[in-house]
Design a protein around this motif. Sequence first.
Motif, PDB file in Angstrom:
ATOM      1  N   PRO A 169       0.798  -1.230   0.000  1.00 11.90           N
ATOM      2  CA  PRO A 169       0.000   0.000   0.000  1.00 11.90           C
ATOM      3  C   PRO A 169       0.835   1.288   0.000  1.00 11.90           C
ATOM      4  N   SER A 170       2.115   1.196   0.343  1.00 11.72           N
ATOM      5  CA  SER A 170       2.962   2.390   0.440  1.00 11.72           C
ATOM      6  C   SER A 170       3.621   2.715  -0.902  1.00 11.72           C
ATOM      7  N   PHE A 171       3.305   3.887  -1.437  1.00  7.61           N
ATOM      8  CA  PHE A 171       3.903   4.338  -2.694  1.00  7.61           C
ATOM      9  C   PHE A 171       5.417   4.458  -2.567  1.00  7.61           C
ATOM     10  N   LEU A 172       5.887   5.089  -1.490  1.00  9.33           N
ATOM     11  CA  LEU A 172       7.333   5.301  -1.356  1.00  9.33           C
ATOM     12  C   LEU A 172       8.085   3.994  -1.096  1.00  9.33           C
ATOM     13  N   TRP A 173       7.452   3.036  -0.420  1.00 10.76           N
ATOM     14  CA  TRP A 173       8.136   1.753  -0.261  1.00 10.76           C
ATOM     15  C   TRP A 173       8.259   1.064  -1.618  1.00 10.76           C
ATOM     16  N   MET A 174       7.228   1.211  -2.451  1.00  5.85           N
ATOM     17  CA  MET A 174       7.303   0.647  -3.810  1.00  5.85           C
ATOM     18  C   MET A 174       8.410   1.331  -4.607  1.00  5.85           C
ATOM     19  N   MET A 175       8.553   2.637  -4.417  1.00 11.24           N
ATOM     20  CA  MET A 175       9.617   3.367  -5.125  1.00 11.24           C
ATOM     21  C   MET A 175      10.996   2.878  -4.684  1.00 11.24           C
ATOM     22  N   TYR A 176      11.136   2.615  -3.399  1.00  8.23           N
ATOM     23  CA  TYR A 176      12.392   2.060  -2.884  1.00  8.23           C
ATOM     24  C   TYR A 176      12.660   0.694  -3.498  1.00  8.23           C
ATOM     25  N   ARG A 177      11.643  -0.161  -3.508  1.00 14.87           N
ATOM     26  CA  ARG A 177      11.823  -1.529  -4.019  1.00 14.87           C
ATOM     27  C   ARG A 177      12.163  -1.548  -5.503  1.00 14.87           C
ATOM     28  N   ALA A 178      11.538  -0.644  -6.264  1.00 15.61           N
ATOM     29  CA  ALA A 178      11.722  -0.636  -7.724  1.00 15.61           C
ATOM     30  C   ALA A 178      12.684   0.449  -8.202  1.00 15.61           C
ATOM     31  N   GLY A 179      13.262   1.226  -7.278  1.00 13.69           N
ATOM     32  CA  GLY A 179      14.170   2.299  -7.692  1.00 13.69           C
ATOM     33  C   GLY A 179      13.513   3.295  -8.626  1.00 13.69           C
ATOM     34  N   TRP A 180      12.267   3.691  -8.294  1.00 11.80           N
ATOM     35  CA  TRP A 180      11.479   4.631  -9.106  1.00 11.80           C
ATOM     36  C   TRP A 180      11.191   4.084 -10.503  1.00 11.80           C
ATOM     37  N   GLY A 181      11.323   2.779 -10.699  1.00 12.31           N
ATOM     38  CA  GLY A 181      11.087   2.187 -12.009  1.00 12.31           C
ATOM     39  C   GLY A 181      12.339   2.077 -12.860  1.00 12.31           C
ATOM     40  N   PHE A 182      13.505   2.386 -12.259  1.00 10.84           N
ATOM     41  CA  PHE A 182      14.776   2.333 -12.997  1.00 10.84           C
ATOM     42  C   PHE A 182      15.695   1.216 -12.510  1.00 10.84           C
ATOM     43  N   LYS A 183      15.241   0.415 -11.530  1.00  8.29           N
ATOM     44  CA  LYS A 183      16.141  -0.510 -10.856  1.00  8.29           C
ATOM     45  C   LYS A 183      16.576  -1.676 -11.737  1.00  8.29           C
ATOM     46  N   ASP A 184      15.606  -2.381 -12.322  1.00 10.06           N
ATOM     47  CA  ASP A 184      15.964  -3.462 -13.236  1.00 10.06           C
ATOM     48  C   ASP A 184      14.823  -3.696 -14.209  1.00 10.06           C
ATOM     49  N   ALA A 185      15.103  -4.505 -15.241  1.00  7.29           N
ATOM     50  CA  ALA A 185      14.147  -4.687 -16.341  1.00  7.29           C
ATOM     51  C   ALA A 185      12.828  -5.286 -15.888  1.00  7.29           C
ATOM     52  N   GLY A 186      12.841  -6.059 -14.793  1.00  8.66           N
ATOM     53  CA  GLY A 186      11.609  -6.683 -14.321  1.00  8.66           C
ATOM     54  C   GLY A 186      10.715  -5.772 -13.516  1.00  8.66           C
ATOM     55  N   GLN A 187      11.168  -4.527 -13.250  1.00  2.00           N
ATOM     56  CA  GLN A 187      10.379  -3.607 -12.417  1.00  2.00           C
ATOM     57  C   GLN A 187      10.318  -2.207 -13.012  1.00  2.00           C
ATOM     58  N   THR A 188      10.251  -2.132 -14.331  1.00  2.00           N
ATOM     59  CA  THR A 188      10.257  -0.816 -14.984  1.00  2.00           C
ATOM     60  C   THR A 188       8.891  -0.148 -14.995  1.00  2.00           C
ATOM     61  N   ARG A 189       7.836  -0.919 -14.751  1.00  2.00           N
ATOM     62  CA  ARG A 189       6.489  -0.348 -14.779  1.00  2.00           C
ATOM     63  C   ARG A 189       5.856  -0.453 -13.404  1.00  2.00           C
ATOM     64  N   ILE A 190       5.459   0.694 -12.878  1.00  2.00           N
ATOM     65  CA  ILE A 190       4.822   0.750 -11.558  1.00  2.00           C
ATOM     66  C   ILE A 190       3.309   0.786 -11.764  1.00  2.00           C
ATOM     67  N   LEU A 191       2.631  -0.191 -11.201  1.00  2.00           N
ATOM     68  CA  LEU A 191       1.183  -0.266 -11.340  1.00  2.00           C
ATOM     69  C   LEU A 191       0.506   0.039 -10.007  1.00  2.00           C
ATOM     70  N   ALA A 192      -0.541   0.862 -10.075  1.00  2.00           N
ATOM     71  CA  ALA A 192      -1.419   1.095  -8.927  1.00  2.00           C
ATOM     72  C   ALA A 192      -2.635   0.205  -9.126  1.00  2.00           C
ATOM     73  N   ILE A 193      -2.893  -0.653  -8.162  1.00  2.00           N
ATOM     74  CA  ILE A 193      -3.982  -1.619  -8.274  1.00  2.00           C
ATOM     75  C   ILE A 193      -5.004  -1.331  -7.183  1.00  2.00           C
ATOM     76  N   ASP A 194      -6.195  -0.952  -7.597  1.00  2.00           N
ATOM     77  CA  ASP A 194      -7.278  -0.730  -6.639  1.00  2.00           C
ATOM     78  C   ASP A 194      -8.012  -2.049  -6.433  1.00  2.00           C
ATOM     79  N   ILE A 195      -7.974  -2.540  -5.201  1.00  3.93           N
ATOM     80  CA  ILE A 195      -8.626  -3.812  -4.890  1.00  3.93           C
ATOM     81  C   ILE A 195      -9.739  -3.581  -3.877  1.00  3.93           C
ATOM     82  N   SER A 196     -10.633  -4.547  -3.786  1.00  6.55           N
ATOM     83  CA  SER A 196     -11.744  -4.413  -2.836  1.00  6.55           C
ATOM     84  C   SER A 196     -11.211  -4.434  -1.406  1.00  6.55           C
ATOM     85  N   ARG A 197     -11.827  -3.644  -0.570  1.00  6.66           N
ATOM     86  CA  ARG A 197     -11.435  -3.654   0.841  1.00  6.66           C
ATOM     87  C   ARG A 197     -11.735  -5.001   1.475  1.00  6.66           C
TER      88      ARG A 197
END
Length: 197
Positions: free
Chosen positions: A57-85
Amino acid sequence: MHKPATHIPQRQIRALYDATTIRVYQAYSENIADAALAQGTFVSPPFKMERMTWIKPSFLWMMYRAGWGFKDAGQTRILAIDISREGFEWALANGCLSHAEESASKEEWLKLKDQSPVRIQWDPERDLYLRPQEHRAIQIGLGKQAVPLYVNQWIQRITDVTPLAHRIHGLVQQGDLEGARQLLPQECEYPTPSLMP
């Protein structure tokens, strides 16, 4: 509109949410992201249903994990997924911590882990420079029967937020932290079910 917390406890779920959905993030390769955006959910193949998938759920933790989408080829696209509560809360209620706490024996924890389709992990939250913070962000690992539920029932909407991630990253690099902060998703305390580990 929910107000962001000023004092944040060490473990607290913070997220962008409304009355029916909560937003989580994942980072994927181009082919997985394109297929998911086209279908409105993850498609197998290229998405692997048999693998544990981690939602954050944390945007900034996702940015850390994926390096803002520049970290590696498998994480170049950041998706926001709205799921049911309901789905999100099912995951919390059916999860166990990914590491045993001191109060539990290893045997008790291993038994619980084997029975649980979901892993819960608390990692240091990140700031705009992706530095670790005192408080933690939750990661939720979906496995076993949780993955089909996520893909086939919980997902309501998928949005590509890679351009937003790159824009915020650019502002941070320029030293415009206020501009970057204004673009961040407004994550607020989520009313946590009592069943959460």
